[in-house]
Design an enzyme around this catalytic site. Structure first.
Site, PDB file in Angstrom:
ATOM      1  N   GLU A 121       0.811  -1.219   0.000  1.00 33.63           N
ATOM      2  CA  GLU A 121       0.000   0.000   0.000  1.00 33.63           C
ATOM      3  C   GLU A 121       0.847   1.272   0.000  1.00 33.63           C
ATOM      4  O   GLU A 121       0.480   2.272  -0.606  1.00 33.63           O
ATOM      5  CB  GLU A 121      -0.946   0.021   1.210  1.00 33.63           C
ATOM      6  CG  GLU A 121      -2.075  -0.987   1.142  1.00 33.63           C
ATOM      7  CD  GLU A 121      -1.751  -2.311   1.796  1.00 33.63           C
ATOM      8  OE1 GLU A 121      -2.660  -3.151   1.940  1.00 33.63           O
ATOM      9  OE2 GLU A 121      -0.561  -2.509   2.174  1.00 33.63           O
ATOM     10  N   GLN A 149      -9.312  -5.979  11.748  1.00 33.02           N
ATOM     11  CA  GLN A 149      -8.818  -4.959  10.809  1.00 33.02           C
ATOM     12  C   GLN A 149      -9.600  -3.645  10.896  1.00 33.02           C
ATOM     13  O   GLN A 149      -9.762  -2.933   9.907  1.00 33.02           O
ATOM     14  CB  GLN A 149      -8.826  -5.490   9.367  1.00 33.02           C
ATOM     15  CG  GLN A 149      -7.799  -6.600   9.152  1.00 33.02           C
ATOM     16  CD  GLN A 149      -7.576  -6.948   7.699  1.00 33.02           C
ATOM     17  OE1 GLN A 149      -8.444  -6.756   6.859  1.00 33.02           O
ATOM     18  NE2 GLN A 149      -6.402  -7.482   7.399  1.00 33.02           N
TER      19      GLN A 149
END
Length: 568
Positions: free
Chosen positions: A51, A114
């Site tokens: 990312e 998450q």
């Protein structure tokens, strides 16, 4: 028309003219990726290795094109992996919209798998961020995010969307971008912004005041920062500089604001600035700073910076005025508009005696090595000559970054893409990929060091898979060069944890990804390898073996007056 919000996100990207997105999928953002699948012939998605690589690629794309970059990531670690890239874009005023998805609303605040409060985390490093809770507002929030990212002083914006919001079906009405400012949330935003706009016209008191200060100056000097690049004010700056006949120094982010080989150009100012740029800043009697915040790497000891001058600051952001250096006068406004207004009323001046004095401030050229080893300045000059000065240079952070700034002659804005404010090691490769995708006809050269390159070398997978022809020039000195330089000069040669006497073999690493790669140790070997890289039109890595004790010169110690050179 009725559609799910996941599709609304993609439709809003198309409204903005977005054709390229960088990202990495995960559980919470799957609905948006599923919608993207239906638009794969209209939006090109680049799947990066990490990312952070995606964030830097979107940033590089934005800087190279002037468009708003776009980056996708999932929740939790996917979102937090963006934070370095978001901060990098924020510090250098780069417009990127980051779109993340979070856990469903019923799971928020329960330490769900998450889950992370990404809007809270990124609040200090974004121009604005949004957690979408009302399904019907998503389209307007998307439009507002792009407007905020690009308006005024550009910067990153984050939109976080709970997964359940992406599944809600809403009424979506396509809206051409030209109509956005007249509609919904953006209409209110524009009305608020209009009250804060400081309009500059040639007859304004602001212009008259500046004209008077210029008329009284015997030794005027211009300091050009990244605001010149962002406002596309390079033509206005050149006219201004030539009319007042004043030398121009540039910050790292301002390089290319005027051509490096122009007679009025002094090059880089600050910690590793040229002797003439730093010395002129102390000798001048009027310093006009355009689009720069006087960072510590530029101004050094702020109480002594330009101590003999009246200081004028022009900036679009009121928050930057008098933040680091107290000014004698300031103008709030877009640099291009301000300079255009001033130029309209500006007579021609001549400061030949002052320019001669500035020219005499330059030091003697640094002598070449006597042992025949490859020198960084020779590498940069070969790149310049072999690309006829037309390449876009993208760097990581460290000694190689400064050598790239010092020894490549930049002709125009956006030719140097680098992490100036945040100093992000690992920025370069992702940013170079984004730059090449945004400027496919340009020769893009990624300048890096062995320390920086290790951090995001995994993006070689992205480069190889998509066939993005970036030339990586890796200056390998077997150390964290800039940190070692400080240790050598200020810490008694105690090189604590900076020697990188370990793998990988970078040539073999590039080869593992199917890329051409060369290892060179002489100028001729480098020239031959670089010519092959350019002519091949393919991805390539050139590892340059340089001496472990090469130093960046000049150098001023952190926090010292910028005329107190530790190295000349």
């Amino acid at each position: 028309m009725k559609m799910k919000n996941a599709q609304v996100v993609i439709e809003c990207l198309l409204e903005q003219g977005v054709d390229t997105v960088f990202g990495y999928p995960g559980g919470t953002i799957l609905n948006i990726y599923d919608a993207l699948y239906q638009y794969r012939d209209r939006i090109n998605h680049i799947l990066t290795a990490h990312e952070q690589g995606a964030s830097h690629a979107a940033d590089g794309y934005a800087r190279a094109t002037g468009k708003v970059g776009v980056c996708f990531a999932t929740s939790g670690p996917g979102a937090t992996n963006l934070t370095t890239g978001i901060a990098t874009a924020y510090m250098d005023s780069s417009p990127v919209v980051f779109i993340t998805c979070n856990v469903g609303e019923s799971l928020i605040g329960k330490d769900s798998f998450q889950e992370v409060d990404i809007t809270g985390i990124t609040m200090p490093i974004t121009k604005s961020n949004y957690l979408v809770r009302n399904p019907g507002e998503l389209a307007d929030i998307m439009r507002e995010a792009f407007a905020v990212a690009a308006a005024g002083r550009p910067g990153p914006v984050l939109v976080d969307i709970p997964k359940n919001i992406t599944t809600v079906e809403v009424d979506y009405t396509p809206l051409p971008k030209a109509e956005h400012i007249k509609h919904g949330r953006l209409k209110k935003l524009a009305e608020r912004a209009s009250h804060n706009v400081h309009k500059i016209d040639p007859d304004s008191e602001d212009v008259k005041k500046l004209l008077g200060m210029i008329a009284q100056a015997k030794k005027p000097m211009i300091l050009a920062g990244g605001g010149i690049i962002r406002s596309q004010a390079e033509k206005e700056l050149l006219t201004f500089a030539e009319k007042i006949d004043a030398p121009v120094a540039m910050t790292l982010m301002g390089l290319g604001a005027i051509p490096s080989d122009h007679p009025l150009s002094l090059g880089l100012i600050g910690m590793h600035g040229t002797l003439e740029a730093n010395r002129a800043s102390t000798a001048c009697d009027l310093l006009i700073a355009l689009g720069t915040r006087f960072s510590d790497r530029v101004a050094g000891h702020t109480s002594t910076f330009a101590k003999n001058a009246k200081i004028v600051q022009v900036d679009i952001d009121r928050a930057e005025i008098d933040k680091n250096v107290v000014t004698d006068y300031h103008l709030i406004g877009d640099a291009c508009q301000v300079l255009a207004a001033v130029n309209e009323k500006l007579p021609q001046y001549s400061h030949g005696e002052w320019l001669t004095q500035v020219e005499s401030m330059a030091g003697e050229p640094i002598p070449g090595r006597s042992d025949g080893k490859l020198e960084p300045r020779d590498i940069m000059r070969e790149i310049h000559d072999r690309t006829k000065g037309e390449a876009i240079i993208v760097t990581d952070v460290g000694q190689h970054q400064m050598w790239a700034a010092q020894y490549y002659s930049y002709k125009r804005p956006c030719q140097l893409i680098t992490s100036g404010g945040f100093g992000t090691m690992g920025f370069g490769l992702g940013a170079a990929l984004g730059t090449k995708l945004g400027k496919p006809d340009a020769t893009v050269v990624h300048i890096t060091g062995d320390g920086s390159f290790r951090m995001n070398a995994g993006e070689l997978a992205t480069e190889s898979f998509y066939g993005i022809p970036v030339i990586t020039v890796l200056m390998n000195n077997g150390t964290l060069g800039m940190v070692r330089q400080w240790q050598s000069l200020m810490y008694g040669n105690r090189h604590s944890q900076t020697t990188l006497d370990r793998g990988p073999d970078f040539v073999k690493l590039a080869g593992a990804y199917g890329m051409d790669a060369y290892r060179v140790s002489t100028g001729k070997e480098f020239a031959d390898a670089f010519d092959k890289a350019v002519s091949s039109g393919k991805s390539c890595l050139i590892e340059c073996r340089i001496d472990i004790d090469e130093m960046v010169r000049p150098m001023v110690s952190a926090g010292s007056p910028i005329t107190d050179f530790l190295l000349e």
